[in-house]
Write a protein that holds these residues in place. Sequence first.
Motif, PDB file in Angstrom:
ATOM      1  N   ALA A  93      53.704 -69.074  81.505  1.00 22.61           N
ATOM      2  CA  ALA A  93      52.550 -69.828  82.120  1.00 22.61           C
ATOM      3  C   ALA A  93      52.245 -71.000  81.425  1.00 22.61           C
ATOM      4  O   ALA A  93      51.984 -71.076  80.052  1.00 22.61           O
TER       5      ALA A  93
ATOM      6  N   THR B  73      47.792 -74.247  86.586  1.00 21.57           N
ATOM      7  CA  THR B  73      48.740 -73.460  85.650  1.00 21.57           C
ATOM      8  C   THR B  73      50.242 -73.012  86.551  1.00 21.57           C
ATOM      9  O   THR B  73      50.392 -72.912  87.867  1.00 21.57           O
TER      10      THR B  73
ATOM     11  N   SER C 174      49.211 -73.509  81.279  1.00 22.81           N
ATOM     12  CA  SER C 174      47.842 -73.869  81.949  1.00 22.81           C
ATOM     13  C   SER C 174      47.215 -75.106  81.520  1.00 22.81           C
ATOM     14  O   SER C 174      47.318 -75.147  80.145  1.00 22.81           O
TER      15      SER C 174
END
Length: 455
Positions: free
Chosen positions: A376, A439, A378
Motif C-alpha cells: 500500500a 491509497t 498512501s
Amino acid sequence: MMPQTRILQVGIDSEPDVVAVRQRARQISALLGFGAQDQVRIATAVSEVARCASSRLARGRAVFALDSSGNQQQLVVTIRADGDPVRATELASGIESESPQSQLNNAVATAHRLMDECSVQGSPEHGLHVLMLKALGPRQHIDRDRLLQLGGELAASPVQNTVAEMQQQNRELAMALAELRDRQEDLISLTHELEDTNRGVVALYAEVEEKAERLRKADEMKSRFLSNTSHELRTPLSSIRALSKLLLDRMDGELTVEQERQVQFIATAASDLSELVNDLLDLAKIEAGKVELTVAPLDVANLFSALKGMLRPLAHHEHVELVFVMPPPGPLLLSDEGMVAQILRNFISNALKFTEHGQICVELRANDSPDHVTFAVSDTGIGISSDNLLLIFEEFSQIEHPLQRQVKGTGLGLPLCRKLATLLGGSVDVESISGKGSTFFLHLPRTAPAPAPDA
C-alpha cells in the motif's frame, strides 16, 4: 383412506362392460369440467385397467368418486376385482397367450402416463385393487349440489353400444391425428426458423472473427510501430540528456543565468520524453508477449531500502515526508523484483508529484488470504474523485487539476502498473477521496505464476 364422495359404480364382468366403463369415465370427466384431451386420457386409462380386470378376474367393479379433502379436488377411480381359480388354472395350463402380470403391467404403465397417480395392490391371480387419481383444475370446484345434479345427468345419459363407442374412439383418434399434424407443421416451421437463425449466427460469427483478426493485426502493427519508434527515439534522447548534463556541469565553460535556465528546460523535456519512450516500450513488450518473469525470493525490507534511497531526492515539496514501514527481514514472497519495484516506484513517484504537504507512507499490509500479500502506498495529496478512479488506469488519461499542469506526466504509468501486476498474477486498485489523499494497492500472490511454455 381420505374421505370421498361416491359418484358412480359400474360392474365389470364382460367386454361390453369395459366399453360402458370407458363411456362413463368420459361422461364423468366431462361433467367435472375436464378438457377434451383430459377426458380422453381418463377414459383410456380406466378402460385399460378395466379390461385387465374383466379378462383375467371375476366380479370386477369400477368406482368413481370425488375427493375434496385437499387443497385441490381430485377424481378418484378405483377398480377392484376378485381372483378367479378357474381362470388361474387356465392361465397355468397355457390357454392364455399373455400372462396376467404382463397385461397388468402394461395397463398400469398406461395409467401412469395418463393420470396424475396410479397405485396397485394385489395380483391378477389373487385379486386386484388399482387406484387412479386426476386433479381438477385450480379454478374448478364441485360442491354437494353440483354433485347431486351430476348424478342426475349421469342417470339420464344412457350407455351407448359398442359400435357407437368405436365411432367415438375413431373421432378421438382423428382429433389426435389432426393435432399431431398441426404440431408437426409447427415443428417443421420452427426448424426452418432455427435453421435461418443458425445461418445468421454463423454469418455473424464469421464477421466477428474477421473483425477480431483485423483488430489483432492492428494491435500487432501498433505494438511494432511503438517499439520501432521508441527505439529510434532513445538514442537522440540519450544524447540530448548527456549534452545537457555536460553543459550544466560547466564542462565547456560558464553559462549565463538565462542559458542555464534554457538548458535545464531541455534536460527536463528530454527526461520526460525518455520516460514516455520507456513506458511505450514496456507496454509494447507486454502486448507482444515478450516480457519474461524472473521469479526469485524477494526481501521486502531490502526492496524498501532501495526505493527509499532512490526516491527521497525526487520530492518536489520540502514539507512532504516519505515514510517506509519496514517489514520483518527475510524473503516474504517469490516474484519478479524488478517488476514489483517498477510498480511501487510508479505509485510513490505519483504520490510525490501530487502531494504538497503531509506524508507518503509505503507499507506491507495484512491480507485476508495467507497466500497473498498487499503493498500500500498512501498519501495526503490532492486525491481523486470517484468519477475518475477508473479513468486513471486508461492509457494517456490524466485528470484536470492545477497541480497536474506543474508536474506533467505521460498518462502511461498506471496502465503499465496494472498490466505488470496481471503478469505477476496480481492486481492493482485504488481508494481515494478528492482533496484528502489516495491509497494505491498492489495485491500479489506469495508465489508468482510460472511462465507459460512456448507453443
